[in-house]
Design a protein around this motif. Structure first.
Motif: not given
Length: 106
Positions: A83-96
């Motif tokens: 599962s993603l950490t907070e750091k990983g979740q923060s990449l969502h906007t960039i990947i989108k």
């Protein structure tokens, strides 16, 4: 007289971000984990053409960079979830945004 010039190395934030994210499979792993926690087999099925070694290496890289968490459950056989950490979740906007760019330009 000889003049010696120092070469200054300036860290590029894009290079730093790419270093944390890793290779091409990382983006696809992130895409899957944005949907929620997944097991190794689920990730492998969802990401076509990724070898078990490449997926393992990618997961280890992302874990070592604090992007995802690997949780092991003492079951028989052992259950491992990612599962993603907070750091990983923060990449969502960039990947989108990369997804939108790819659909428009590629």
């Amino acid at each position: 007289m000889i003049e010696i010039k120092e070469t200054l190395e300036i860290e590029c934030s894009i290079e730093k971000a790419l270093s944390v994210i890793g290779g091409k499979w990382s983006f696809l792993v992130l895409r899957e984990l944005f949907e929620g926690t997944k097991r190794f087999g689920e990730l492998q099925k969802a990401i076509s053409n990724v070898s078990p070694k490449a997926l393992t290496d990618t997961l280890r890289h992302l874990e070592s960079n604090g992007v995802l968490i690997r949780t092991v459950y003492a079951t028989v056989p052992v259950t491992v979830e990612y599962s993603l950490t907070e750091k990983g979740q923060s990449l969502h906007t960039i990947i989108k945004e990369m997804k939108y760019w790819g659909s428009y330009w590629a």
